[in-house]
Write a protein that holds these residues in place. Structure first.
Motif, PDB file in Angstrom:
ATOM      1  N   PRO A 151       0.805  -1.228   0.000  1.00 40.59           N
ATOM      2  CA  PRO A 151       0.000   0.000   0.000  1.00 40.59           C
ATOM      3  C   PRO A 151       0.838   1.280   0.000  1.00 40.59           C
ATOM      4  O   PRO A 151       0.459   2.267  -0.625  1.00 40.59           O
ATOM      5  N   THR A 152       1.967   1.259   0.725  1.00 38.30           N
ATOM      6  CA  THR A 152       2.795   2.470   0.776  1.00 38.30           C
ATOM      7  C   THR A 152       3.345   2.804  -0.602  1.00 38.30           C
ATOM      8  O   THR A 152       3.278   3.964  -1.059  1.00 38.30           O
ATOM      9  N   LEU A 153       3.902   1.795  -1.287  1.00 35.91           N
ATOM     10  CA  LEU A 153       4.433   2.014  -2.630  1.00 35.91           C
ATOM     11  C   LEU A 153       3.323   2.449  -3.583  1.00 35.91           C
ATOM     12  O   LEU A 153       3.499   3.373  -4.390  1.00 35.91           O
ATOM     13  N   SER A 154       2.172   1.800  -3.496  1.00 37.67           N
ATOM     14  CA  SER A 154       1.048   2.139  -4.375  1.00 37.67           C
ATOM     15  C   SER A 154       0.586   3.572  -4.153  1.00 37.67           C
ATOM     16  O   SER A 154       0.291   4.301  -5.108  1.00 37.67           O
ATOM     17  N   LEU A 155       0.533   3.976  -2.884  1.00 40.36           N
ATOM     18  CA  LEU A 155       0.116   5.337  -2.569  1.00 40.36           C
ATOM     19  C   LEU A 155       1.101   6.354  -3.128  1.00 40.36           C
ATOM     20  O   LEU A 155       0.707   7.374  -3.715  1.00 40.36           O
ATOM     21  N   LEU A 156       2.385   6.072  -2.986  1.00 44.89           N
ATOM     22  CA  LEU A 156       3.406   6.988  -3.486  1.00 44.89           C
ATOM     23  C   LEU A 156       3.385   7.068  -5.011  1.00 44.89           C
ATOM     24  O   LEU A 156       3.486   8.160  -5.588  1.00 44.89           O
ATOM     25  N   VAL A 157       3.236   5.917  -5.668  1.00 51.43           N
ATOM     26  CA  VAL A 157       3.215   5.911  -7.138  1.00 51.43           C
ATOM     27  C   VAL A 157       1.977   6.633  -7.670  1.00 51.43           C
ATOM     28  O   VAL A 157       2.059   7.477  -8.570  1.00 51.43           O
ATOM     29  N   GLY A 158       0.806   6.298  -7.099  1.00 55.01           N
ATOM     30  CA  GLY A 158      -0.431   6.926  -7.561  1.00 55.01           C
ATOM     31  C   GLY A 158      -0.452   8.421  -7.308  1.00 55.01           C
ATOM     32  O   GLY A 158      -0.784   9.212  -8.197  1.00 55.01           O
ATOM     33  N   ALA A 159      -0.094   8.822  -6.080  1.00 56.00           N
ATOM     34  CA  ALA A 159      -0.069  10.252  -5.753  1.00 56.00           C
ATOM     35  C   ALA A 159       0.981  10.977  -6.581  1.00 56.00           C
ATOM     36  O   ALA A 159       0.755  12.105  -7.050  1.00 56.00           O
ATOM     37  N   GLY A 160       2.139  10.304  -6.786  1.00 56.34           N
ATOM     38  CA  GLY A 160       3.185  10.916  -7.602  1.00 56.34           C
ATOM     39  C   GLY A 160       2.728  11.149  -9.030  1.00 56.34           C
ATOM     40  O   GLY A 160       3.030  12.192  -9.634  1.00 56.34           O
ATOM     41  N   ALA A 161       1.972  10.192  -9.582  1.00 56.36           N
ATOM     42  CA  ALA A 161       1.473  10.346 -10.950  1.00 56.36           C
ATOM     43  C   ALA A 161       0.510  11.527 -11.061  1.00 56.36           C
ATOM     44  O   ALA A 161       0.586  12.327 -12.006  1.00 56.36           O
ATOM     45  N   LEU A 162      -0.388  11.653 -10.082  1.00 55.24           N
ATOM     46  CA  LEU A 162      -1.347  12.763 -10.130  1.00 55.24           C
ATOM     47  C   LEU A 162      -0.658  14.102  -9.897  1.00 55.24           C
ATOM     48  O   LEU A 162      -1.015  15.108 -10.517  1.00 55.24           O
ATOM     49  N   ILE A 163       0.311  14.123  -8.994  1.00 54.67           N
ATOM     50  CA  ILE A 163       1.055  15.368  -8.775  1.00 54.67           C
ATOM     51  C   ILE A 163       1.817  15.759 -10.037  1.00 54.67           C
ATOM     52  O   ILE A 163       1.887  16.940 -10.405  1.00 54.67           O
ATOM     53  N   ALA A 164       2.393  14.764 -10.728  1.00 54.52           N
ATOM     54  CA  ALA A 164       3.094  15.049 -11.979  1.00 54.52           C
ATOM     55  C   ALA A 164       2.137  15.627 -13.021  1.00 54.52           C
ATOM     56  O   ALA A 164       2.483  16.566 -13.748  1.00 54.52           O
ATOM     57  N   LEU A 165       0.913  15.069 -13.090  1.00 54.62           N
ATOM     58  CA  LEU A 165      -0.077  15.613 -14.017  1.00 54.62           C
ATOM     59  C   LEU A 165      -0.473  17.036 -13.632  1.00 54.62           C
ATOM     60  O   LEU A 165      -0.793  17.857 -14.501  1.00 54.62           O
ATOM     61  N   ALA A 166      -0.450  17.317 -12.328  1.00 59.26           N
ATOM     62  CA  ALA A 166      -0.889  18.631 -11.852  1.00 59.26           C
ATOM     63  C   ALA A 166       0.175  19.711 -11.992  1.00 59.26           C
ATOM     64  O   ALA A 166      -0.146  20.897 -11.934  1.00 59.26           O
ATOM     65  N   VAL A 167       1.436  19.318 -12.185  1.00 59.75           N
ATOM     66  CA  VAL A 167       2.537  20.289 -12.225  1.00 59.75           C
ATOM     67  C   VAL A 167       2.306  21.411 -13.246  1.00 59.75           C
ATOM     68  O   VAL A 167       2.523  22.593 -12.938  1.00 59.75           O
ATOM     69  N   PRO A 168       1.870  21.119 -14.482  1.00 59.01           N
ATOM     70  CA  PRO A 168       1.652  22.226 -15.433  1.00 59.01           C
ATOM     71  C   PRO A 168       0.674  23.274 -14.925  1.00 59.01           C
ATOM     72  O   PRO A 168       0.720  24.427 -15.361  1.00 59.01           O
ATOM     73  N   ALA A 169      -0.224  22.902 -14.000  1.00 62.38           N
ATOM     74  CA  ALA A 169      -1.218  23.849 -13.502  1.00 62.38           C
ATOM     75  C   ALA A 169      -0.581  24.986 -12.706  1.00 62.38           C
ATOM     76  O   ALA A 169      -1.235  26.008 -12.465  1.00 62.38           O
ATOM     77  N   VAL A 170       0.683  24.825 -12.313  1.00 62.89           N
ATOM     78  CA  VAL A 170       1.375  25.904 -11.597  1.00 62.89           C
ATOM     79  C   VAL A 170       1.412  27.165 -12.451  1.00 62.89           C
ATOM     80  O   VAL A 170       1.343  28.290 -11.942  1.00 62.89           O
ATOM     81  N   SER A 171       1.509  26.987 -13.773  1.00 64.12           N
ATOM     82  CA  SER A 171       1.561  28.137 -14.679  1.00 64.12           C
ATOM     83  C   SER A 171       0.217  28.411 -15.336  1.00 64.12           C
ATOM     84  O   SER A 171       0.151  29.080 -16.366  1.00 64.12           O
ATOM     85  N   LEU A 172      -0.874  27.879 -14.755  1.00 64.77           N
ATOM     86  CA  LEU A 172      -2.203  28.081 -15.327  1.00 64.77           C
ATOM     87  C   LEU A 172      -2.500  29.578 -15.436  1.00 64.77           C
ATOM     88  O   LEU A 172      -2.339  30.331 -14.476  1.00 64.77           O
ATOM     89  N   HIS A 173      -2.947  29.988 -16.627  1.00 64.40           N
ATOM     90  CA  HIS A 173      -3.214  31.403 -16.885  1.00 64.40           C
ATOM     91  C   HIS A 173      -4.653  31.579 -17.340  1.00 64.40           C
ATOM     92  O   HIS A 173      -4.964  31.453 -18.522  1.00 64.40           O
ATOM     93  N   PRO A 174      -5.554  31.844 -16.398  1.00 62.11           N
ATOM     94  CA  PRO A 174      -6.942  32.089 -16.814  1.00 62.11           C
ATOM     95  C   PRO A 174      -7.076  33.461 -17.448  1.00 62.11           C
ATOM     96  O   PRO A 174      -6.479  34.437 -16.983  1.00 62.11           O
ATOM     97  N   ALA A 175      -7.821  33.546 -18.516  1.00 61.65           N
ATOM     98  CA  ALA A 175      -7.995  34.816 -19.225  1.00 61.65           C
ATOM     99  C   ALA A 175      -9.298  34.780 -20.005  1.00 61.65           C
ATOM    100  O   ALA A 175      -9.792  33.709 -20.370  1.00 61.65           O
ATOM    101  N   GLU A 176      -9.843  35.965 -20.239  1.00 65.37           N
ATOM    102  CA  GLU A 176     -11.013  36.079 -21.094  1.00 65.37           C
ATOM    103  C   GLU A 176     -10.543  35.785 -22.513  1.00 65.37           C
ATOM    104  O   GLU A 176      -9.740  36.529 -23.080  1.00 65.37           O
ATOM    105  N   LEU A 177     -11.006  34.667 -23.094  1.00 64.89           N
ATOM    106  CA  LEU A 177     -10.533  34.285 -24.410  1.00 64.89           C
ATOM    107  C   LEU A 177     -10.961  35.317 -25.451  1.00 64.89           C
ATOM    108  O   LEU A 177     -12.111  35.761 -25.472  1.00 64.89           O
ATOM    109  N   SER A 178     -10.010  35.668 -26.308  1.00 64.14           N
ATOM    110  CA  SER A 178     -10.339  36.579 -27.405  1.00 64.14           C
ATOM    111  C   SER A 178     -11.166  35.845 -28.449  1.00 64.14           C
ATOM    112  O   SER A 178     -11.308  34.614 -28.413  1.00 64.14           O
TER     113      SER A 178
END
Length: 738
Positions: free
Chosen positions: A366-393
């Motif tokens: 379970p510990t390894l599974s938790l780390l792998v699963g959480a790590g995968a989701l955190i990796a997917l979430a990393v690009p959101a650090v630069s998320l730029h919401p804007a009124e689309l032209s």
């Protein structure tokens, strides 16, 4: 409560069905009679942009829907051929009877510095809010002139033509979604159930819920005006949630029949178990959507109210009329079976071999599974650090269409021309020399400061005691540069001129101001909404499962899921990774309203599977199974229904990823990705791993919380069911004692 409601529906089948149909018909008829109130700019625009609209509306001064037509020649636009084309254009738009205040570029000196371009300007007659409905003949007239003068470039852009283009695209998208959702849902359910009647039943019930809600939304719109997007969001969420709720209920009833229960006992068990899960899940979505009202913005309030209503109606229908329909249909629910598929009630829905194998590996480590699963989701979430919401032209929203090219050409040649800033000046006496001097100083300083390249136009409405100043912003079509020019007007030009006169008010609005004020207001709403949704969802889960550990685990896993969805959106639409696969090249931003909307709705929808799966785990634990065995049993036995439900939701949401408007694409992809993550990584790895590591702490109820209302279901409702569940004593937790 769910069990009692289901039992009543089974005993009073025709009454339940008749009441549901009567409710749906009455809601639609009454809603159609009172009509729906749609939000206008007066309702939706915040900040100074909203003040401008409200001031003009209060004074009954219509802000005309301004249209511009660019005429570009290879040589000087003052040559005879170009002049004849311009005169022909002026006559053509006047002949439509749909325009007023037609201005020749030779009279207003709207000629470019290189003398090759001229700008014809006019306004669409009537209410500017409905100008898009009348601009069609004008567009046709301009197009005919352009066809007769192939040697010239003739392009039109304006508020009415832009609204028409977006409205047409929105209507086409909505129609395509309407015609696609039902076949997709029926097809997936047909494969899942293997019977046509069982597949059609959830779709019909969901459709009646959506139709009934349209009437309720029309009624509610008299308190909260509806936005353009509220209808399509209501359809999207209503069909997905409604079908899912029916699916949970129907699969549980068929599972109990397959175990040998008679029809009434199977329905009673389904009511007390899946019905309860539906109530908890639906209540969580409702609570989450209520967070939209904390924004103080009508557009979000409208989407939140429409979604809240459709989820409420779908939830009520699933626990009331569905048991009655299943009781009436009996074995006929198996009609129209797929070839070579036996009736599912003869095949007990055992544990999924695939998920049993996955869970075996997860629970061993379970510990390894938790780390792998959480790590995968955190990796997917990393690009959101630069998320730029804007009124689309317009270009970002619609792509490279003629209207967008016209806007770009006009903005480049006449910066700020198609969408000027609008300053509404009010004073005790608008004709006072001091006020007139301040307006003149504002005009001069707006150009000298670099905020505008002119011409700045002033219209005085003496009777209404106000003046309107139109300032073309120096931005060249760039939102960022236009906003800088707007800041100069607000922070430098206005204080130094109009701000020096006592009693003068001069809010600055317009398209650029509306976009900026909307983003600023939205930004200030994010934190309160996030805290409200997470806190209320935690409390609701605490009441449902009487376990702070489960409530906290649910909140953390949902946040991971939402973060991963944000990351995927940012990677695709902002960074362009794989954007070409879905026709989203060059967008470069996330629609400004989307992150907050996605957070609220995803936090609610994520509870669908979580509540359903955890409920089955808890059922097994209450029977006396050890926690790890209960985890494995609960997830493996729900694999079929959760997978089917996830495929339906992903299928419905993916339809919106194929639409033309980028805002709809982003919403569809974000919702689809979050549901996919919930049904796979969350359910298959993180949830079982986290619960296995927590062990008996999952079920611990602190003494202070034992005073909370106990919403746990009663014992199995039939003697036969109780006989199948051996009691194992010796537990010391609150749940074991229950």
């Amino acid at each position: 409560m769910a069990g009692r409601v289901g039992a009543w529906s089974v005993r009073h089948r025709w009454t339940a069905v008749g009441a549901w149909l009567a409710f749906a018909v009455i809601a639609m008829v009454v809603g159609g009679a009172v009509g729906q109130i749609d939000a206008t700019d007066r309702d939706t625009l915040p900040g100074e942009a909203g003040q401008v609209v409200k001031t003009l509306s209060k004074a009954d001064v219509q802000d005309p829907a301004l249209e511009s037509v660019l005429v570009r020649a290879k040589g000087p636009v003052t040559d005879r051929n170009a002049r004849e084309a311009v005169d022909e254009l002026l006559a053509a738009v006047k002949d439509t009877g749909k325009v007023t205040h037609v201005r020749s570029p030779y009279d207003t000196d709207a000629v470019s510095k290189d003398r090759r371009s001229a700008l014809v300007q006019f306004s669409v007659v009537g209410d500017p809010a409905t100008a898009a409905d009348r601009v069609g003949p004008v567009l046709d007239a301009v197009r005919e002139v352009a066809d007769r003068h192939k040697d010239l470039t003739v392009e039109q852009f304006g508020a009415a033509s832009a609204d028409k283009a977006i409205g047409d695209a929105f209507s086409e998208d909505f129609t395509r979604a309407e015609y696609s959702v039902v076949p997709v849902a029926v097809g997936i359910l047909f494969i899942a159930f293997g019977a046509l009647v069982a597949a059609v039943l959830p779709v019909i019930l969901s459709l009646t819920a959506v139709l009934a809600t349209t009437g309720l939304v029309a009624l509610a719109s008299h308190a909260v005006p509806m936005s353009d997007s509220s209808g399509i969001v209501m359809l999207l969420v209503g069909m997905a949630v409604g079908v899912d709720y029916c699916l949970f209920y129907l699969r549980r009833e068929r599972e109990e029949r397959a175990r040998g229960h008679d029809a009434r006992s199977a329905l009673h068990i389904a009511s007390a178990t899946s019905g309860r899960a539906i109530l908890v899940s639906g209540s969580t979505v409702i609570v989450a959507m209520a967070g939209m009202f904390l924004t103080g913005m009508v557009e979000f309030e409208a989407m939140g109210l429409a979604t809240l209503l459709v989820v409420t109606v779908a939830m009520i229908g699933s626990v009331t009329v569905l048991p009655a329909l299943l009781s009436l249909l009996g074995d006929r629910v198996e009609k129209g079976r797929l070839p070579l598929r036996r009736a599912a009630r003869r095949e007990p829905d055992g544990e999924s071999r695939f998920w049993r194998a996955v869970l075996g590996r997860v629970l061993r480590r379970p510990t390894l599974s938790l780390l792998v699963g959480a790590g995968a989701l955190i990796a997917l979430a990393v690009p959101a650090v630069s998320l730029h919401p804007a009124e689309l032209s317009l270009e970002q929203e619609l792509g490279s269409v003629p209207l967008v090219r016209a806007y770009d050409d006009i903005s480049t040649t006449f910066p700020g021309g198609p969408e000027p800033a609008e300053v509404v000046v009010t004073a005790e006496d608008i004709k006072d020399p001091e006020v007139s001097g301040a307006i003149a100083a504002f005009k001069k300083r707006a150009v000298s400061s670099g905020a505008s390249k002119g011409p700045v136009q002033v219209t005085v409405h003496a009777k209404e005691n106000l003046a309107v100043i139109e300032v073309p912003l120096a931005g060249g079509g760039s939102q960022a540069r236009s906003e800088k020019s707007l800041d100069v007007l607000r922070e430098d030009v206005r204080p130094a001129t109009l701000g020096q006169v006592d009693g003068v008010k001069a809010p600055i609005g317009g398209s650029t101001a509306a976009s900026k004020d909307f983003a600023d207001k939205l930004g200030s709403s994010v934190a309160p909404v996030f805290v409200f949704v997470v806190a209320l969802a935690f409390v609701l889960m605490l009441l449902a499962f009487r376990s702070p550990v489960i409530a906290l685990t649910s909140a953390v896993l949902n946040l991971l899921s939402v973060g991963a969805a944000y990351g995927v959106l940012t990677a695709v639409f902002q960074k362009g990774w794989g954007a070409g696969l879905i026709g989203a090249e060059g967008v470069g931003a996330i629609e400004s309203w989307l992150p907050l909307f996605l957070f609220v709705i995803l936090f609610g929808l994520s509870m669908d599977y979580h509540v359903f799966v955890v409920s089955r785990i808890r059922e097994a634990r209450l029977r006396g199974m050890p926690t790890r065995d209960a985890i494995s049993h609960g997830i493996a036995t729900t694999a079929g229904v959760v997978t089917s439900a996830a495929v339906i939701m992903v299928g419905v949401f993916a339809i919106f990823g194929t639409l033309s408007l980028q805002g709809m694409k982003q919403m569809g992809l974000g919702l689809a990705m979050a549901v996919l993550i919930d049904a796979t990584v969350i359910r298959g790895m993180l949830l079982p791993a986290a619960m296995a590591l927590l062990g008996e702490r999952n079920w611990h109820v602190p003494a202070v919380l034992r005073r909370l209302p106990d919403f746990e279901p009663a014992a199995q409702p039939t003697a036969q069911a109780r006989a199948e569940v051996p009691h194992q004593g010796g537990g010391t937790t609150d749940h074991a004692r229950t």
